[in-house]
Design an enzyme around this catalytic site. Structure first.
Site, short mmCIF file in Angstrom:
data_model
loop_
_atom_site.label_atom_id
_atom_site.label_comp_id
_atom_site.label_asym_id
_atom_site.label_seq_id
_atom_site.Cartn_x
_atom_site.Cartn_y
_atom_site.Cartn_z
N PHE A 128 45.93 42.22 33.74
CA PHE A 128 47.56 42.03 33.98
C PHE A 128 47.12 40.61 33.81
O PHE A 128 46.30 40.05 33.67
CB PHE A 128 48.10 41.91 35.11
CG PHE A 128 49.53 41.82 35.46
CD1 PHE A 128 50.30 42.14 35.26
CD2 PHE A 128 49.92 40.36 36.01
CE1 PHE A 128 51.62 42.36 35.26
CE2 PHE A 128 51.37 39.77 35.98
CZ PHE A 128 52.10 40.66 35.35
N ASP A 200 41.00 41.97 42.14
CA ASP A 200 41.91 41.88 41.87
C ASP A 200 42.43 43.00 42.11
O ASP A 200 42.04 44.36 42.08
CB ASP A 200 42.41 41.75 40.08
CG ASP A 200 44.07 41.21 40.24
OD1 ASP A 200 44.66 42.47 41.68
OD2 ASP A 200 44.84 40.88 39.37
N TYR A 225 53.62 42.48 47.89
CA TYR A 225 54.71 43.65 47.45
C TYR A 225 55.08 44.83 47.36
O TYR A 225 56.09 45.02 46.50
CB TYR A 225 55.75 42.25 47.02
CG TYR A 225 55.28 41.71 45.99
CD1 TYR A 225 55.32 42.93 44.57
CD2 TYR A 225 54.65 40.13 45.57
CE1 TYR A 225 54.43 41.91 43.10
CE2 TYR A 225 53.73 39.65 44.49
CZ TYR A 225 54.24 40.49 43.18
OH TYR A 225 53.92 39.58 42.07
N LYS A 226 53.39 45.29 47.06
CA LYS A 226 53.72 46.75 45.51
C LYS A 226 53.51 47.63 47.18
O LYS A 226 54.13 48.36 47.54
CB LYS A 226 53.03 46.09 44.92
CG LYS A 226 52.51 45.47 43.67
CD LYS A 226 51.62 45.84 42.76
CE LYS A 226 51.67 44.23 42.10
NZ LYS A 226 52.65 44.41 40.39
N ARG A 374 55.87 54.58 33.42
CA ARG A 374 54.63 54.26 34.18
C ARG A 374 55.03 54.76 35.25
O ARG A 374 56.48 54.44 35.87
CB ARG A 374 54.22 52.67 34.35
CG ARG A 374 52.76 52.61 35.21
CD ARG A 374 52.60 50.85 35.53
NE ARG A 374 53.77 50.29 36.35
CZ ARG A 374 53.30 48.88 36.62
NH1 ARG A 374 52.19 48.36 36.93
NH2 ARG A 374 54.30 48.59 37.91
#
Lengths: 415, 415
Positions: A128, A200, A225-226, A374
């Site tokens: 990312f 990560d 928040y995922k 995705r």
């Protein structure tokens, strides 16, 4: 290929799901299949209830006293320990603070400080992007450092690690493909070269069991928040292995990282523990919603979570490949369980338009450039029936070429 | 000393208060006088209503789509411009992001980058300590830099500024004494020496008119949870003068500061505007409460705000000094309006215990080591009757020596 499971068989999977009861704790839209929990997790009743307490009692009534009586000041540590239990970190090594980007900056600086004389950061071209941007930011202040990227000119990560490398910044699960790395094995290789690792965990924390302590990881960062459902933009976490605490330094030396923050001393004296990786005052309302969101994890067995996650993604791959053969989809996610996170990616030449058409039909996934569809599977609230419904809609959109509707070609600023 | 105002005269002050109607928009506790809005501002009905929308509609129902349709992604810029109008900054120069501490780090790095060849940061020994800690953090990554402190060995700020100085980090209002600096005059002196200035507005934004553009300020930072009532720990803001944008750099180069954040490029390319001073994903729930809190400012004339602030603090000083003569209090705040923020500090040899006794009686201020009683006056919701009530309780506590009760000597971890 074996026969596809029937509707009846899929209903039985839901009936036998040990996590099936948890779904009712979330606020799901009727008729919608939300496969974007790997971007923004769903709100839970617990999260909203805790936030209500935070606003109506703690802020409105108790005001400044809540720093003590509601435990606001220690919330980053309390939540850090709570998350620590999900990522294999014993207490006192995780704190919730700031953003993933900023925590990468802290962790890289800390690691480089422990490996003076070495001058290379290794990262992944397919990371990312903010991971790379923050590494660039670190290098802007430490110009003797440089970066080597996996994937650039075909380089493999393992081949880039030598005795010049101070730190390797690596994703546990790739955000596009969902590919999972072997944390223990890679950490061993990095340590064998005398380097340190920053993991990560943005796409693995809450998605599968993570074992930071067992893998001898040095540092880790991740978002909440995922798969942790902490709320939009809820603050991130940072892990520092206990063996490094007290010896590490990072330049964001704000008052919340001071050993005695309320002594109001003129000079900085870093806390010897994980508090050192805090910096300034944290957004309490967002933290209080996150606290509510994390309560459900007391009831979750992580092996059961992993079992359901793989069953969901197995079923999704089986149904989509079985029902959409010849319709332009190519699986990008590893079939091998040992290499798969909790998401499935398919490429398609018109991936952007296809995703817009799916969203219009209530199947919410996301598009990742240049050609990736995705789909994230959060085992706490996604059912096997959801998977079947999503696969049917995908087939329908592809067969009818619904995605050719010109509306679906209009790109929004953010997806 | 002239006669103290009567109860009737104080009632008339409230009746004539042009901001008097705003008080009902806040959630105040019946019977309590809250003079700690300079630490944590009071919740407003607008803030809680917006947060309700954010949780129940935006997060729960619209989920990931809210990044676009609810404008979450641009919220830091929208709120930045809204705050800009309160601090004399034209649009496009303020963004809400991260914490005051982290924004100090960004601003100092940016300023030093614009003044290469100079090697000194000037700050104040009497600053809120995190300002100094963050300057230390900057120096830890730029070891050619050093720091000079006003107040150390009696040094005056103006005497520390010479052609070695890159940047001066200075508070607009001193957090302990409430002393206000002349922004325009000091900025001129700093510029005359070829240096840049970072103004810390934590205790002036929303407390009095600030004129950053008119003063030719370079950078500013400030918090939103004091006089702006954004909620506990709500994110901070940073101002960069337009003439510097596009030329400045700061090392927290996260994806929200990229010129094309959704192109997911491997290399960092900073946005030419104020977005460059963002870093990572922001805590949206805290920002949405802040957005609600800021709506009231559309109805506030900042000159009227300043007039009421000075009238409140004048009355408080007059009543406390008039009613508490000989009871051990010494005023620490300047009497001169030009030198006073929106708070009043008195020293007292038993300040800690006195404040605990006041809080027990419903007069909420705070203690600042070693001997300061600090009272903040937020003109949006504090009335003249509140001031009179507070002064009476202070007198009563001091006359009766209520503070000698041993309960009030027990120090909590945080006040």
């Amino acid at each position: 290929m074996s026969a596809l499971p029937t509707r009846h068989e899929i209903a039985r999977m839901d009936a036998q799901d040990p996590l099936g009861d948890l779904r009712d704790r979330f606020l799901l839209n009727e008729g919608e299949v939300y496969l974007d929990g790997n971007s923004l997790g769903v709100a839970s009743k617990d999260a909203l209830a805790e936030l209500q307490d935070a606003t109506h009692t703690e802020w409105s009534r108790d005001l400044i006293r809540s720093w003590n009586i509601a435990g606001w000041f220690d919330l980053p540590l309390e939540l850090g320990d709570r998350i620590g239990r999900l990522i294999g970190a014993a207490a006192g090594q995780v704190v919730v603070s700031d953003t993933t980007s900023i925590n990468i900056y802290k962790a890289l600086h800390a690691a480089i400080g422990l490996r003076q004389g070495r001058n290379v950061i290794v990262a992944e071209a397919g990371s990312f992007p903010t991971d790379l941007y923050m590494a660039e930011g670190v290098i802007s202040t430490l110009p003797h450092m440089s970066m080597r990227l996996e994937g650039r000119d075909g380089a493999r990560l393992e081949d880039l690690i030598d005795d010049q490398v101070a730190v390797v910044l690596v994703n546990h699960v790739n955000y596009r493909t969902g590919e999972l790395r072997d944390m223990a094995a890679l950490t061993r290789k990095i340590h064998a070269a005398g380097a340190l690792v920053v993991w990560d965990l943005c796409h693995s924390a809450g998605a599968l069991p993570v074992e930071l302590d067992a893998a001898q990881a040095d540092f880790a960062v991740g978002c909440t928040y995922k798969y942790l459902n902490g709320g939009p933009g809820s603050p991130a976490f940072v892990y520092v292995a206990e063996r490094h605490l007290g010896h590490v330094d990072q330049p964001l030396s704000g008052w919340w990282g001071h050993a005695r923050p309320f002594a109001f001393e003129t000079g900085f004296a870093g806390d010897p523990g994980i508090r050192r990786f805090q910096c300034g005052t944290q957004p309490i309302l967002s933290l209080r919603a996150m606290k509510g969101a994390l309560t459900i994890w007391d009831e979750v067995d992580l092996q059961a979570l992993r079992g359901k996650s793989l069953a969901l993604t197995d079923l999704f791959i089986q149904l989509v490949e079985g029902q959409c053969a010849g319709l332009g989809l190519t699986l990008q996610t590893p079939r091998d369980h040992a290499l798969r996170g909790s998401q499935v990616a398919f490429s398609h030449p018109h991936a952007y338009e296809v995703m817009q058409a799916l969203i219009a039909r209530g199947v919410i996934g996301d598009f990742r450039a240049p050609d990736v569809l995705r789909f994230g599977f959060t085992p706490l609230y996604i059912s096997f029936a959801d998977v079947a419904q999503a696969a049917e809609v995908i087939r329908d959109v592809l067969v009818k070429e619904t995605w050719r509707d010109p509306r679906y070609g209009v790109r929004a600023a953010v997806t």
